[in-house]
Design a protein around this motif. Structure first.
Motif, PDB file in Angstrom:
ATOM      1  N   ALA A   1     -27.603  58.063  15.645  1.00 24.45           N
ATOM      2  CA  ALA A   1     -28.699  58.481  15.957  1.00 24.45           C
ATOM      3  C   ALA A   1     -30.469  58.224  15.322  1.00 24.45           C
ATOM      4  O   ALA A   1     -30.552  56.884  15.786  1.00 24.45           O
ATOM      5  N   ALA A   2     -29.733  57.345  13.953  1.00 24.39           N
ATOM      6  CA  ALA A   2     -30.230  56.306  13.320  1.00 24.39           C
ATOM      7  C   ALA A   2     -30.482  55.277  13.930  1.00 24.39           C
ATOM      8  O   ALA A   2     -31.503  54.192  14.393  1.00 24.39           O
ATOM      9  N   GLU A   3     -29.191  54.403  14.689  1.00 22.88           N
ATOM     10  CA  GLU A   3     -29.238  53.380  14.815  1.00 22.88           C
ATOM     11  C   GLU A   3     -29.904  53.637  17.059  1.00 22.88           C
ATOM     12  O   GLU A   3     -30.220  52.181  16.968  1.00 22.88           O
ATOM     13  N   ALA A   4     -29.781  54.077  17.044  1.00 18.79           N
ATOM     14  CA  ALA A   4     -30.032  54.582  18.534  1.00 18.79           C
ATOM     15  C   ALA A   4     -31.613  54.339  18.481  1.00 18.79           C
ATOM     16  O   ALA A   4     -32.377  53.469  18.918  1.00 18.79           O
ATOM     17  N   GLU A   5     -32.391  55.301  17.492  1.00 19.99           N
ATOM     18  CA  GLU A   5     -33.599  54.923  17.562  1.00 19.99           C
ATOM     19  C   GLU A   5     -34.112  53.783  16.868  1.00 19.99           C
ATOM     20  O   GLU A   5     -35.193  53.201  17.289  1.00 19.99           O
ATOM     21  N   ARG A   6     -33.111  52.749  15.450  1.00 19.91           N
ATOM     22  CA  ARG A   6     -33.241  51.324  15.837  1.00 19.91           C
ATOM     23  C   ARG A   6     -33.809  50.425  17.047  1.00 19.91           C
ATOM     24  O   ARG A   6     -34.237  49.692  16.619  1.00 19.91           O
ATOM     25  N   ASP A   7     -32.437  50.963  17.173  1.00 20.51           N
ATOM     26  CA  ASP A   7     -32.725  49.808  18.929  1.00 20.51           C
ATOM     27  C   ASP A   7     -33.930  49.952  19.629  1.00 20.51           C
ATOM     28  O   ASP A   7     -34.326  48.562  20.232  1.00 20.51           O
TER      29      ASP A   7
ATOM     30  N   ALA B   1     -44.633  65.178  20.528  1.00 20.31           N
ATOM     31  CA  ALA B   1     -44.967  66.230  21.278  1.00 20.31           C
ATOM     32  C   ALA B   1     -43.123  66.608  21.641  1.00 20.31           C
ATOM     33  O   ALA B   1     -42.790  67.923  21.805  1.00 20.31           O
ATOM     34  N   ALA B   2     -42.021  66.176  21.488  1.00 21.44           N
ATOM     35  CA  ALA B   2     -41.018  66.789  21.308  1.00 21.44           C
ATOM     36  C   ALA B   2     -39.428  66.566  20.521  1.00 21.44           C
ATOM     37  O   ALA B   2     -39.396  65.606  20.818  1.00 21.44           O
ATOM     38  N   PRO B   3     -39.571  66.913  19.522  1.00 21.98           N
ATOM     39  CA  PRO B   3     -39.055  65.801  17.853  1.00 21.98           C
ATOM     40  C   PRO B   3     -37.418  66.456  18.464  1.00 21.98           C
ATOM     41  O   PRO B   3     -36.569  65.421  17.939  1.00 21.98           O
ATOM     42  N   VAL B   4     -36.978  66.896  19.414  1.00 19.55           N
ATOM     43  CA  VAL B   4     -35.915  67.514  19.758  1.00 19.55           C
ATOM     44  C   VAL B   4     -34.954  66.804  20.519  1.00 19.55           C
ATOM     45  O   VAL B   4     -33.990  66.248  20.675  1.00 19.55           O
TER      46      VAL B   4
ATOM     47  N   ASP C   1     -29.150  66.887  24.216  1.00 23.19           N
ATOM     48  CA  ASP C   1     -28.005  66.814  24.371  1.00 23.19           C
ATOM     49  C   ASP C   1     -27.695  66.169  25.318  1.00 23.19           C
ATOM     50  O   ASP C   1     -26.130  66.127  26.330  1.00 23.19           O
ATOM     51  N   GLY C   2     -27.826  64.454  25.084  1.00 27.95           N
ATOM     52  CA  GLY C   2     -27.309  63.600  25.283  1.00 27.95           C
ATOM     53  C   GLY C   2     -27.057  63.332  26.829  1.00 27.95           C
ATOM     54  O   GLY C   2     -27.331  62.026  27.513  1.00 27.95           O
ATOM     55  N   LYS C   3     -28.266  64.055  27.912  1.00 30.65           N
ATOM     56  CA  LYS C   3     -28.595  64.371  28.678  1.00 30.65           C
ATOM     57  C   LYS C   3     -30.618  62.858  28.131  1.00 30.65           C
ATOM     58  O   LYS C   3     -30.741  64.176  28.540  1.00 30.65           O
TER      59      LYS C   3
ATOM     60  N   LYS D   1     -43.220  68.537  26.879  1.00 27.14           N
ATOM     61  CA  LYS D   1     -43.181  69.443  26.639  1.00 27.14           C
ATOM     62  C   LYS D   1     -42.887  70.821  27.015  1.00 27.14           C
ATOM     63  O   LYS D   1     -41.231  71.173  26.743  1.00 27.14           O
ATOM     64  N   ARG D   2     -43.501  70.447  28.536  1.00 26.34           N
ATOM     65  CA  ARG D   2     -42.833  71.188  29.995  1.00 26.34           C
ATOM     66  C   ARG D   2     -41.137  70.512  29.646  1.00 26.34           C
ATOM     67  O   ARG D   2     -40.620  71.755  30.371  1.00 26.34           O
ATOM     68  N   ALA D   3     -41.324  68.853  29.737  1.00 28.33           N
ATOM     69  CA  ALA D   3     -39.685  69.516  30.415  1.00 28.33           C
ATOM     70  C   ALA D   3     -38.619  68.904  29.302  1.00 28.33           C
ATOM     71  O   ALA D   3     -37.703  69.755  30.058  1.00 28.33           O
ATOM     72  N   VAL D   4     -38.618  69.712  28.388  1.00 29.90           N
ATOM     73  CA  VAL D   4     -38.072  69.993  27.330  1.00 29.90           C
ATOM     74  C   VAL D   4     -38.419  71.680  26.647  1.00 29.90           C
ATOM     75  O   VAL D   4     -37.040  72.165  26.546  1.00 29.90           O
ATOM     76  N   GLY D   5     -39.295  72.295  27.733  1.00 32.49           N
ATOM     77  CA  GLY D   5     -38.745  73.660  27.850  1.00 32.49           C
ATOM     78  C   GLY D   5     -39.191  74.708  27.026  1.00 32.49           C
ATOM     79  O   GLY D   5     -38.786  75.783  26.738  1.00 32.49           O
TER      80      GLY D   5
END
Length: 150
Positions: free
Chosen positions: A40-46, A72-75, A90-92, A146-150
């Protein structure tokens, strides 16, 4: 033969081939990463590095979109997707930013994939042209994410 059309398909454009190569490299890099936290950390750096590479208004727009989506969606987990910033659950991939320069378009795009919960009846928009991030646009992006993540 009367009524037959000559096919004009000439294969993928150079930009499309580059995007596919970017995606393949992203997949290989993700497979080599360590723990979930490291990934996750490397992906965000990328993602942040990709945004920093963008020029002019593309960079300004991508920076604002990144800030709005992550607030808006830290998840959602930032990741590269076909060489552009994207945000996954969840990877999608739920939503993504595509610079105008990526495909030599006249505007950047904020797009949503089928994992986004934006359903509105029988037809709804999944991509939005983005030329400027005004306060109204910020509010719309925030609401959509926000709507997109429900």
């Amino acid at each position: 033969m009367a009524g037959t059309r000559k096919s004009t398909y000439e294969g993928f454009t150079a930009e499309e081939r580059a995007a596919m190569k970017d995606h393949a490299a992203e997949q290989k890099k993700a497979a080599r990463r360590g723990s979930a936290a490291e990934k996750a950390a490397e992906a965000e750096r990328d993602v942040l590095a990709k945004i920093a590479e963008l020029e002019g208004s593309d960079r300004v727009l991508a920076e604002r979109v990144h800030a709005l989506v992550t607030a808006a969606a830290p998840v959602l987990a930032p990741k590269l997707w076909y060489g552009m910033p994207a945000y996954a659950l969840d990877g999608k991939v739920v939503c993504f930013f595509q610079s105008a320069a990526k495909f030599k378009a006249r505007y950047a795009t904020l797009g949503f994939n089928d994992a986004a919960r934006l359903d509105e009846g029988a037809m709804w928009p999944t991509a939005f042209a983005l030329t400027e991030v005004t306060p109204e646009v910020e509010a719309r992006i925030t609401e959509l994410v926000k709507r997109a993540v429900g």
